[in-house]
Design an enzyme around this catalytic site. Structure first.
Site, PDB file in Angstrom:
ATOM      1  N   GLU A  85       0.844  -1.214   0.000  1.00  0.00           N
ATOM      2  CA  GLU A  85       0.000   0.000   0.000  1.00  0.00           C
ATOM      3  C   GLU A  85       0.872   1.255   0.000  1.00  0.00           C
ATOM      4  O   GLU A  85       1.679   1.470   0.905  1.00  0.00           O
ATOM      5  CB  GLU A  85      -0.940  -0.023   1.216  1.00  0.00           C
ATOM      6  CG  GLU A  85      -2.030   1.036   1.110  1.00  0.00           C
ATOM      7  CD  GLU A  85      -3.085   0.934   2.212  1.00  0.00           C
ATOM      8  OE1 GLU A  85      -3.427  -0.187   2.619  1.00  0.00           O
ATOM      9  OE2 GLU A  85      -3.553   1.990   2.654  1.00  0.00           O
ATOM     10  N   LYS A 275      -7.865  -1.537  11.038  1.00  0.00           N
ATOM     11  CA  LYS A 275      -7.204  -1.932   9.782  1.00  0.00           C
ATOM     12  C   LYS A 275      -6.005  -1.027   9.537  1.00  0.00           C
ATOM     13  O   LYS A 275      -4.933  -1.473   9.122  1.00  0.00           O
ATOM     14  CB  LYS A 275      -8.206  -1.852   8.615  1.00  0.00           C
ATOM     15  CG  LYS A 275      -7.679  -2.367   7.281  1.00  0.00           C
ATOM     16  CD  LYS A 275      -6.923  -1.322   6.480  1.00  0.00           C
ATOM     17  CE  LYS A 275      -6.440  -1.896   5.160  1.00  0.00           C
ATOM     18  NZ  LYS A 275      -5.572  -0.964   4.430  1.00  0.00           N
ATOM     19  N   HIS A 388      -2.820  10.154   0.341  1.00  0.00           N
ATOM     20  CA  HIS A 388      -2.985   8.828  -0.246  1.00  0.00           C
ATOM     21  C   HIS A 388      -2.812   8.877  -1.767  1.00  0.00           C
ATOM     22  O   HIS A 388      -2.075   8.104  -2.354  1.00  0.00           O
ATOM     23  CB  HIS A 388      -4.404   8.360   0.097  1.00  0.00           C
ATOM     24  CG  HIS A 388      -4.530   6.894   0.220  1.00  0.00           C
ATOM     25  ND1 HIS A 388      -4.105   6.200   1.332  1.00  0.00           N
ATOM     26  CD2 HIS A 388      -5.026   5.980  -0.624  1.00  0.00           C
ATOM     27  CE1 HIS A 388      -4.347   4.933   1.168  1.00  0.00           C
ATOM     28  NE2 HIS A 388      -4.901   4.758  -0.022  1.00  0.00           N
TER      29      HIS A 388
HETATM   30  C1  MEV Z   1      -6.220   2.755   4.796  1.00  0.00           C
HETATM   31  O1  MEV Z   1      -5.427   1.659   4.442  1.00  0.00           O
HETATM   32  C2  MEV Z   1      -6.286   2.888   6.300  1.00  0.00           C
HETATM   33  C3  MEV Z   1      -7.233   3.963   6.833  1.00  0.00           C
HETATM   34  O2  MEV Z   1      -8.534   3.771   6.313  1.00  0.00           O
HETATM   35  C4  MEV Z   1      -7.231   3.847   8.336  1.00  0.00           C
HETATM   36  C5  MEV Z   1      -8.250   4.717   9.045  1.00  0.00           C
HETATM   37  O3  MEV Z   1      -9.270   5.052   8.448  1.00  0.00           O
HETATM   38  O4  MEV Z   1      -8.009   4.999  10.235  1.00  0.00           O
HETATM   39  C6  MEV Z   1      -6.780   5.338   6.401  1.00  0.00           C
END
Ligand code: MEV
Length: 433
Positions: A85, A275, A388
């Site tokens: 990722e 996650k 991101h």
């Molecule tokens: C993405 O891999 C992880 C997030 O969704 C975690 C979160 O929302 O705290 C950004």
């Protein structure tokens, strides 16, 4: 062409590939070339990887990145992370830097107990079984000695064996519930070998001592390790918390705590929140050759221990001090398994100073906490997509087979523009016109 085959595992690697290519890829030579392209030219190294599992046809690459500047209990670490990722390593590095300037991370191991169970049925009375268990307990411990003596020499071994009556859950169902200390080993093989020996002793002694019939169902470690716990935390004065001109430190603390509270009470959010924590944890687990499936299963079970799935991290402000912490079960090993076998795992562990299992527990928990801090920081300020998509930009460019020159121009363009898939496509198309 038939899609089933007998004796696949007996074929040579090349013959396996030929069969796959003929059966599933219309005899495409490019599919075959692709599989072979990922073979390592060092035959010995390739053989090592071939033999990790059965039916290896090629290697599956993941990037191994590094998040430097992690200050943990006064020591500085560059943390190796294997993950696909785009934004994870960047986010970890940012969080490491942020907390480096605010005293770093503190971590401590609270407990290290592992668990295994022999599941069996017995059709007689529990009283009789209980008396029998008390009589044979010394024998159970004695007969496992050939397996446990080395672990005992190093200070670990079997902590206790309990007989558990589970017949209220399932007719005639009982367990030997065994606790272990496995030191620097994750301990799966040790635990399972001990359990299988306990089962043998139990069965053979039951035959001539019990009136009823005792049947062993299975003997296996539990990946749920609620007494193998590590805690990691960061704290600082609230006024030191924000380095973002668009939000005051106090507002940041309030919003951050509210975001954590939402994950404490709302399972839909808690799963995503956790996650994000696992983004950091799994990446270090993978890099250090540990079992990420075991860790995932255990961590999520722990998140549900109250009967409701909740956040693994917590935050508070007390006397103008902001504190953010995580408490999780982690059954890890720094000896055995892949640790000495996979050259990159060896390298990753060396980079961490060849940690003990306890030290690795601390490092992994910190990686999870840092990842969660970075995610929440983005979520409550800019939103997650800004960072991101900046990181994802290169993936889109690679998908479009952009040249180095195109990449440079597009990256420069998106320094001050919002990255979306369609915006990148149209930017590239503009360049190519
Ligand atoms: C993405 O891999 C992880 C997030 O969704 C975690 C979160 O929302 O705290 C950004």
């Amino acid at each position: 062409m038939a899609k089933t085959i007998t004796g696949f595992s007996k074929l040579s690697k090349s013959d396996k590939i030929d069969w796959l290519v003929q059966t599933y890829f219309g005899d495409s030579q490019s599919a075959k070339a692709l599989m072979k392209q990922y073979w390592n030219s060092d035959k010995k190294l390739q053989m090592l990887h071939d033999e990790f599992i059965e039916n290896t046809i090629t290697n599956y690459y993941l990037p191994l990145g590094v998040a430097p500047n992690f200050l943990i209990n006064g020591n500085v670490y560059a943390i190796p992370m294997a993950i696909e990722e785009s934004s994870v390593v960047a986010a970890a590095s940012k969080a490491a830097k942020f907390w480096f300037d605010r005293g770093g991370f503190k971590a401590k191991v609270i407990s290290t107990e592992k668990i295994g169970q022999v599941h069996f049925t017995y059709d007689g009375s529990f009283e009789e079984l209980s008396t029998f268990f008390k009589t044979i307990k010394p024998m159970l411990l004695n007969e496992v000695k050939p397996i446990s003596k080395n672990m005992e020499k190093r200070g670990g071994g079997i902590l206790d064996i309990l007989l558990c009556n589970k017949s209220d859950l399932l007719d005639n169902y009982y367990q030997l519930h065994v606790t272990f200390e496995t030191l620097d080993a994750m301990g799966a093989n040790f635990i399972n070998s001990c359990l299988e020996q306990f089962a043998k002793t139990l069965k053979s002694e039951a035959k001539h001592s019990l009136d009823g019939n005792l049947d062993i169902i299975m003997s296996i470690l539990s990946n749920y390790v609620p007494n193998c716990i590590v805690k990691a935390e960061v704290s600082c004065a609230v006024e030191d918390l924000s380095d973002n001109p668009n939000i005051s430190a106090k507002q940041f603390a309030e919003k951050f705590i509210q975001a954590v509270r939402i994950a404490e009470v709302e399972p839909y959010r808690a799963v995503t929140h956790n996650k994000g924590i696992m983004n950091g944890i799994d990446a270090v687990i993978m890099a250090t050759g540990n079992d990420f499936r075991a860790v995932e299963a255990s961590v999520h079970a722990y998140a549900s221990k109250s009967g409701k799935y909740r956040s693994l991290t917590h935050a508070e402000v007390n006397n103008d001090t902001f504190k953010f912490w995580i408490e999780i079960p982690l059954a890890l090993g720094t000896v055995g398994g892949l640790t000495k076998l996979h050259p990159l795992v060896k390298l990753a562990l060396e980079m961490l100073g060849n940690p003990s299992a306890k030290d690795l527990m601390k490092i992994v928990a910190v990686a999870g906490l840092a990842q969660n801090f970075a995610a929440l920081r983005s979520l409550i300020t800019t939103g997650i997509q800004e960072g991101h998509m900046k990181m994802h930009l290169m993936n889109i460019l690679n998908q479009m087979e952009a040249t180095a020159e195109e990449k440079e121009k597009v990256v420069a363009h998106f320094k001050n523009n919002t990255v979306t898939h369609s915006a990148v496509v149209s930017e590239i198309e503009k360049l190519r016109r």
